[in-house]
Design a protein around this motif. Structure first.
Motif, mmCIF file in Angstrom:
data_model
loop_
_atom_site.group_PDB
_atom_site.id
_atom_site.type_symbol
_atom_site.label_atom_id
_atom_site.label_comp_id
_atom_site.label_asym_id
_atom_site.label_seq_id
_atom_site.Cartn_x
_atom_site.Cartn_y
_atom_site.Cartn_z
ATOM 1 N N LEU A 223 0.824 -1.211 0.000
ATOM 2 C CA LEU A 223 0.000 0.000 0.000
ATOM 3 C C LEU A 223 0.859 1.262 0.000
ATOM 4 O O LEU A 223 0.609 2.219 0.737
ATOM 5 C CB LEU A 223 -0.944 0.001 1.210
ATOM 6 N N GLY A 224 1.899 1.245 -0.832
ATOM 7 C CA GLY A 224 2.757 2.412 -0.968
ATOM 8 C C GLY A 224 3.871 2.510 0.047
ATOM 9 O O GLY A 224 4.676 3.444 -0.007
ATOM 10 N N GLU A 225 3.947 1.564 0.972
ATOM 11 C CA GLU A 225 4.993 1.569 1.989
ATOM 12 C C GLU A 225 5.966 0.417 1.742
ATOM 13 O O GLU A 225 5.566 -0.681 1.359
ATOM 14 C CB GLU A 225 4.383 1.421 3.386
ATOM 15 N N LYS A 226 7.255 0.692 1.979
ATOM 16 C CA LYS A 226 8.253 -0.365 1.859
ATOM 17 C C LYS A 226 8.054 -1.405 2.957
ATOM 18 O O LYS A 226 7.738 -1.073 4.097
ATOM 19 C CB LYS A 226 9.669 0.212 1.965
#
Length: 226
Positions: free
Chosen positions: A103-106
């Protein structure tokens, strides 16, 4: 005589500048490869993709999604495991895995997790791991169990509660959390129980009704202390 000639020829070839430079370059490349394979990377400088190795301290655990968070001096990152989480909050670990996007996070999909140093428990925390401690003591981890009122959960919606696990029902995959605000709160998990009596937890989930009593269908369970 032939042996002596070959020895002299080999020594001459290895002593040429080109050969010496080639051997030195190969040695340096090997050293860099070994160093890169075993050294941990700063979390804040991790790439978007590829295999990485990090070291740090476990700061939180999500037993529902089999994830935990690792923090070093530069930042923190979530680590996803394919099996049940086998680390505790406060453990110092080294994690090797593959970078992924969540969700867009590493995030790291962990393939090798090594506990370098286990978290040091206080005597109170160690005693809280036993049933006798949970049943007989008036307080666990600073929460006054005798002062708890009946649960005051809303009738519906998503809620988050924090407290101490005081009871387990392994048949129905449920456990009870003693909280300072809502009293005893029953929590239902979709998978097998991965908490212990005495664990200090934060639970997020959906309100549901069970035989006229409100309980939480857990979506996230974080263990803060064991």
């Amino acid at each position: 005589m032939k042996t002596l000639t070959l020895a002299i020829l080999s020594t001459t070839l290895l002593s040429t500048p080109a050969m010496a430079a080639s051997l030195q370059e190969a040695a340096e490349n090997t050293a860099h490869a070994v160093e890169g394979a075993i050294s941990a990377e700063a979390i804040s400088e991790l790439p978007e993709a590829g295999q990485v190795t990090i070291s740090g301290e476990v700061t939180s655990i999500d037993l529902i999604d089999n994830e935990f968070t690792v923090q070093d001096e530069s930042g923190e990152i979530d680590v996803e495991t394919s099996n049940k989480v086998n680390v505790n909050t406060g453990d110092k670990v080294t994690v090797t895995g593959t970078m992924k996007d969540d969700l867009g996070e590493k995030e790291i999909s962990g393939t090798q997790i090594t506990v370098i140093e286990h978290a040091k428990k206080t005597d109170e925390q160690a005693d809280a791991d036993t049933v006798e401690r949970a049943d007989s003591d008036d307080t666990i981890l600073g929460i006054d169990l005798d002062s708890q009122a009946k649960p005051q959960l809303p009738t519906s919606g998503t809620v988050t509660v924090s407290g101490v696990v005081s009871d387990l029902d392994e048949i129905d995959n449920e456990f009870t959390v003693k909280t300072s605000a809502q009293g005893d709160v029953d929590v239902e998990m979709s998978d097998e129980l991965t908490v212990n009596i005495g664990d200090k937890v934060t639970v997020t989930g959906q309100i549901q009704e069970d035989l006229g009593e409100r309980e939480i269908a857990a979506r996230s369970v974080q263990v803060h202390a064991r």
